[in-house]
Design a protein around this motif. Structure first.
Motif, PDB file in Angstrom:
ATOM      1  N   GLY A   1      10.183 -11.421 -17.150  1.00 44.29           N
ATOM      2  CA  GLY A   1      11.048 -10.497 -17.869  1.00 44.29           C
ATOM      3  C   GLY A   1      10.623  -9.051 -17.714  1.00 44.29           C
ATOM      4  O   GLY A   1      11.463  -8.157 -17.607  1.00 44.29           O
ATOM      5  N   ILE A   2       9.316  -8.813 -17.689  1.00 51.02           N
ATOM      6  CA  ILE A   2       8.820  -7.446 -17.525  1.00 51.02           C
ATOM      7  C   ILE A   2       9.100  -6.934 -16.116  1.00 51.02           C
ATOM      8  O   ILE A   2       9.467  -5.763 -15.921  1.00 51.02           O
ATOM      9  CB  ILE A   2       7.310  -7.388 -17.825  1.00 51.02           C
TER      10      ILE A   2
ATOM     11  N   SER B   1      12.773 -16.896 -20.211  1.00 50.99           N
ATOM     12  CA  SER B   1      12.968 -15.486 -19.884  1.00 50.99           C
ATOM     13  C   SER B   1      14.430 -15.077 -20.059  1.00 50.99           C
ATOM     14  O   SER B   1      14.722 -13.947 -20.455  1.00 50.99           O
ATOM     15  CB  SER B   1      12.518 -15.204 -18.443  1.00 50.99           C
TER      16      SER B   1
ATOM     17  N   PRO C   1      16.837  -4.493 -15.323  1.00 51.56           N
ATOM     18  CA  PRO C   1      18.050  -4.829 -16.086  1.00 51.56           C
ATOM     19  C   PRO C   1      19.258  -4.999 -15.168  1.00 51.56           C
ATOM     20  O   PRO C   1      19.375  -4.332 -14.137  1.00 51.56           O
ATOM     21  CB  PRO C   1      18.225  -3.623 -17.006  1.00 51.56           C
TER      22      PRO C   1
ATOM     23  N   PHE D   1      14.836 -11.976 -22.493  1.00 51.02           N
ATOM     24  CA  PHE D   1      15.221 -10.739 -21.816  1.00 51.02           C
ATOM     25  C   PHE D   1      16.671 -10.861 -21.344  1.00 51.02           C
ATOM     26  O   PHE D   1      16.943 -10.958 -20.148  1.00 51.02           O
ATOM     27  CB  PHE D   1      14.296 -10.447 -20.642  1.00 51.02           C
ATOM     28  N   LYS D   2      17.587 -10.866 -22.273  1.00 52.25           N
ATOM     29  CA  LYS D   2      18.982 -11.141 -21.957  1.00 52.25           C
ATOM     30  C   LYS D   2      19.606 -10.098 -21.047  1.00 52.25           C
ATOM     31  O   LYS D   2      20.549 -10.392 -20.311  1.00 52.25           O
ATOM     32  CB  LYS D   2      19.794 -11.264 -23.246  1.00 52.25           C
ATOM     33  N   ASN D   3      19.087  -8.888 -21.089  1.00 57.01           N
ATOM     34  CA  ASN D   3      19.660  -7.830 -20.251  1.00 57.01           C
ATOM     35  C   ASN D   3      19.169  -7.880 -18.807  1.00 57.01           C
ATOM     36  O   ASN D   3      19.591  -7.088 -17.975  1.00 57.01           O
ATOM     37  CB  ASN D   3      19.317  -6.459 -20.839  1.00 57.01           C
ATOM     38  N   LYS D   4      18.283  -8.832 -18.515  1.00 48.97           N
ATOM     39  CA  LYS D   4      17.740  -8.933 -17.157  1.00 48.97           C
ATOM     40  C   LYS D   4      18.437 -10.016 -16.331  1.00 48.97           C
ATOM     41  O   LYS D   4      18.103 -10.222 -15.170  1.00 48.97           O
ATOM     42  CB  LYS D   4      16.237  -9.260 -17.224  1.00 48.97           C
TER      43      LYS D   4
END
Length: 204
Positions: free
Chosen positions: A194-195, A95, A199, A99-102
């Motif tokens: 990730g969902i 994840s 962020p 999802f790097k922005n999370k």
């Protein structure tokens, strides 16, 4: 401290011990019966609950159950359980990449350590993430574990080793399903995590 410890010890032994033992036996008997009735449903339940505390008391209780079944010649339950320890840490690691922005930079470093631990079947590396954000992580890890357990059940995986990760691969029956279960479970867990996560705020 000594008096408090003595009082709590007496409470645990003479008041809480009975209900806890009764509940443990009820859960064990229920899971054993469920496996005989519907192995897929058994896998879903076992996968969803076995790593909810990331190697804690619930996980250890399930371990006792599967070891007891192994003593009776049932190696399927052990495999259904032990495809799970690798899933939460690998889901967290994956994840972080998807999802790097999370995730923060500190999260990414911790996730790398957790991922390495997950490969060899150690789940405890996920504990810092659970402490930090359980509400957004547990649904993903529990679902990923349930998926992994179902794949192991349907794939006829059997394991004589009470351990997870890559290490038991040489001795398990159904090696492809054993590895596939961990990979798919980790991917499903990573996507859900990730969902669900928000962020990370970027500081200027």
């Amino acid at each position: 401290p000594s008096i408090a410890t003595a009082i709590l010890g007496l409470v645990y032994v003479y008041i809480l011990n009975g209900p806890i033992v009764w509940a443990s036996h009820a859960i064990m008997n229920g899971l054993t019966s469920l496996m005989d009735i519907n192995i897929v449903l058994f896998a879903i339940v076992l996968g969803a609950i076995c790593e909810i505390d990331m190697g804690g008391p619930i996980c250890k209780a399930v371990t006792i159950l599967t070891i007891g079944m192994m003593a009776e010649g049932n190696f399927t339950a052990n495999a259904i359980f032990f495809v799970c320890p690798a899933v939460p840490p690998l889901a967290i690691l994956l994840s972080n990449y998807l999802f790097k922005n999370k995730w923060t930079e500190a999260d990414k470093r911790t996730a790398q350590s957790a991922g390495i631990m997950g490969v060899i079947g150690i789940t405890e590396g996920v504990i810092p993430f659970i402490v930090q954000d359980a509400i957004h992580i547990l649904p993903g890890t529990m679902t990923g574990c349930a998926v992994a357990s179902v794949i192991a059940a349907l794939g006829g995986v059997q394991s004589p080793v009470p351990h997870g990760g890559i290490l038991p691969t040489l001795v398990v029956t159904g090696k492809v399903a054993y590895i596939l279960a961990q990979i798919v479970g980790s991917i499903v867990g990573a996507i859900i995590i990730g969902i669900m996560r928000k962020p990370v705020a970027v500081e200027q």
